[in-house]
Design an enzyme around this catalytic site. Structure first.
Site, PDB file in Angstrom:
ATOM      1  CE  LYS A 124      19.823 -31.827  20.985  1.00 27.81           C
ATOM      2  NZ  LYS A 124      19.473 -31.693  22.422  1.00 27.81           N
ATOM      3  CG  ASP A 147      21.904 -34.071  23.772  1.00 26.80           C
ATOM      4  OD1 ASP A 147      22.603 -33.172  23.282  1.00 26.80           O
ATOM      5  OD2 ASP A 147      21.370 -33.950  24.889  1.00 26.80           O
ATOM      6  NE  ARG A 165       7.197 -39.946  24.628  1.00 31.14           N
ATOM      7  CZ  ARG A 165       8.518 -40.053  24.834  1.00 31.14           C
ATOM      8  NH1 ARG A 165       9.340 -39.965  23.809  1.00 31.14           N
ATOM      9  NH2 ARG A 165       8.999 -40.229  26.040  1.00 31.14           N
ATOM     10  CG  ASP A 206       9.743 -37.035  26.140  1.00 26.50           C
ATOM     11  OD1 ASP A 206      10.824 -37.413  25.627  1.00 26.50           O
ATOM     12  OD2 ASP A 206       9.558 -37.020  27.373  1.00 26.50           O
ATOM     13  N   GLY A 256      25.503 -38.543  23.140  1.00 25.32           N
ATOM     14  CA  GLY A 256      26.039 -39.793  22.592  1.00 25.32           C
ATOM     15  C   GLY A 256      26.160 -40.901  23.625  1.00 25.32           C
ATOM     16  CG  ASP A 278      14.920 -40.190  19.899  1.00 22.97           C
ATOM     17  OD1 ASP A 278      16.078 -40.625  20.124  1.00 22.97           O
ATOM     18  OD2 ASP A 278      14.154 -39.854  20.820  1.00 22.97           O
ATOM     19  N   GLY A 306      11.445 -42.591  22.225  1.00 22.18           N
ATOM     20  CA  GLY A 306      11.574 -41.484  21.277  1.00 22.18           C
ATOM     21  C   GLY A 306      11.501 -41.851  19.800  1.00 22.18           C
TER      22      GLY A 306
HETATM   23  P1  IMP Z   1      22.205 -38.725  24.699  1.00 20.75           P
HETATM   24  O1  IMP Z   1      22.493 -39.935  25.524  1.00 20.75           O
HETATM   25  O2  IMP Z   1      22.613 -37.458  25.413  1.00 20.75           O
HETATM   26  O3  IMP Z   1      22.781 -38.799  23.306  1.00 20.75           O
HETATM   27  O4  IMP Z   1      20.667 -38.569  24.601  1.00 20.75           O
HETATM   28  C1  IMP Z   1      19.939 -39.416  23.858  1.00 20.75           C
HETATM   29  C2  IMP Z   1      18.477 -39.523  24.270  1.00 20.75           C
HETATM   30  O5  IMP Z   1      18.011 -38.424  25.043  1.00 20.75           O
HETATM   31  C3  IMP Z   1      17.712 -39.502  23.003  1.00 20.75           C
HETATM   32  O6  IMP Z   1      17.518 -40.805  22.527  1.00 20.75           O
HETATM   33  C4  IMP Z   1      16.433 -38.791  23.382  1.00 20.75           C
HETATM   34  O7  IMP Z   1      15.488 -39.739  23.807  1.00 20.75           O
HETATM   35  C5  IMP Z   1      16.811 -37.881  24.513  1.00 20.75           C
HETATM   36  N1  IMP Z   1      17.105 -36.517  23.991  1.00 20.75           N
HETATM   37  C6  IMP Z   1      18.294 -35.966  23.709  1.00 20.75           C
HETATM   38  N2  IMP Z   1      18.182 -34.722  23.233  1.00 20.75           N
HETATM   39  C7  IMP Z   1      16.854 -34.469  23.186  1.00 20.75           C
HETATM   40  C8  IMP Z   1      16.065 -33.329  22.745  1.00 20.75           C
HETATM   41  O8  IMP Z   1      16.560 -32.293  22.278  1.00 20.75           O
HETATM   42  N3  IMP Z   1      14.722 -33.477  22.855  1.00 20.75           N
HETATM   43  C9  IMP Z   1      14.106 -34.602  23.339  1.00 20.75           C
HETATM   44  N4  IMP Z   1      14.807 -35.681  23.741  1.00 20.75           N
HETATM   45  C10 IMP Z   1      16.158 -35.612  23.674  1.00 20.75           C
HETATM   46 MG    MG Z   2      15.948 -41.935  22.614  1.00 16.83          MG
END
Ligand code: IMP
Ligand code: MG
Length: 169
Positions: A125, A97, A159, A153, A99, A94, A38
């Site tokens: 977020k 979300d 992307r 993506d 975390g 990138d 990402g």
């Molecule tokens: P987390 O572990 O939930 O914080 O998610 C992190 C990873 O999920 C990020 O590095 C992104 O690659 C992917 N991701 C999270 N939210 C989104 C989104 O809204 N769109 C696309 N990819 C996302």
């Molecule tokens: Mg990522």
């Protein structure tokens, strides 16, 4: 699809982030570690916005598979200690979300004894993530919506969009 952040806004914000990093790391040679896939575009643009000595590295993490909801099961590529030890590391994400991805990567990198460790995330977020440390550099705080473009993506598509959009349901 609704456009959320234009190409121009992304560009000018990344300039500011680059300046901030440049200031904070004067006389040092930080390693930007982009979290693939990402952040490949963000890492490239961020690196070019820093006027100074930076190095670039990448690791690969994935948790989502083909869904829009984090599986919580974060897969991480192998990280050799000599890529981290005694270096000033800036993790480039990138989007934060839940975390979960960052928590996992952060603790993995700390184990390998960096001189310092900071985080730079293009998107965070709001009020959602459960990341346990400070996110030192933040591009934009956004609502809890699934976004695409500028490296991000949905099922490996979008992307290449130069801006960030929301997928509408
Ligand atoms: P987390 O572990 O939930 O914080 O998610 C992190 C990873 O999920 C990020 O590095 C992104 O690659 C992917 N991701 C999270 N939210 C989104 C989104 O809204 N769109 C696309 N990819 C996302
Ligand atoms: Mg990522």
């Amino acid at each position: 699809m609704k456009k959320l952040i234009t190409e121009e806004k992304i560009k000018s914000r990344i300039k500011e982030l680059g300046k901030a990093i440049q200031n904070d790391y004067q006389g040092k040679s930080p390693v930007l570690i982009g979290v693939m896939k990402g952040s490949f575009i963000f890492t490239a643009d961020l690196a070019r916005s820093i006027d100074g000595d930076v190095k670039i590295d990448f690791i690969e993490a994935s948790s989502y598979g083909e869904s829009t909801i984090s599986s919580g099961n974060v897969r991480l590529s192998e990280i050799d200690e000599n890529r981290i030890k005694d270096k000033d590391i800036i993790l480039v994400e990138d989007i934060v979300d839940s975390g979960l991805t960052l928590n996992r990567i952060y603790s993995e990198i700390l184990l390998k004894n960096p001189a310092s460790l900071k985080i730079c995330a293009l998107l965070v977020k709001k009020d959602k993530h459960e990341f346990s440390y400070d996110i030192n550099y933040i591009g934009f705080e956004i609502e809890d919506r699934f976004v695409i473009g500028y490296g991000l993506d949905y099922k490996e598509k979008y992307r290449n969009l130069p801006y960030i959009s929301v997928i509408e349901d």
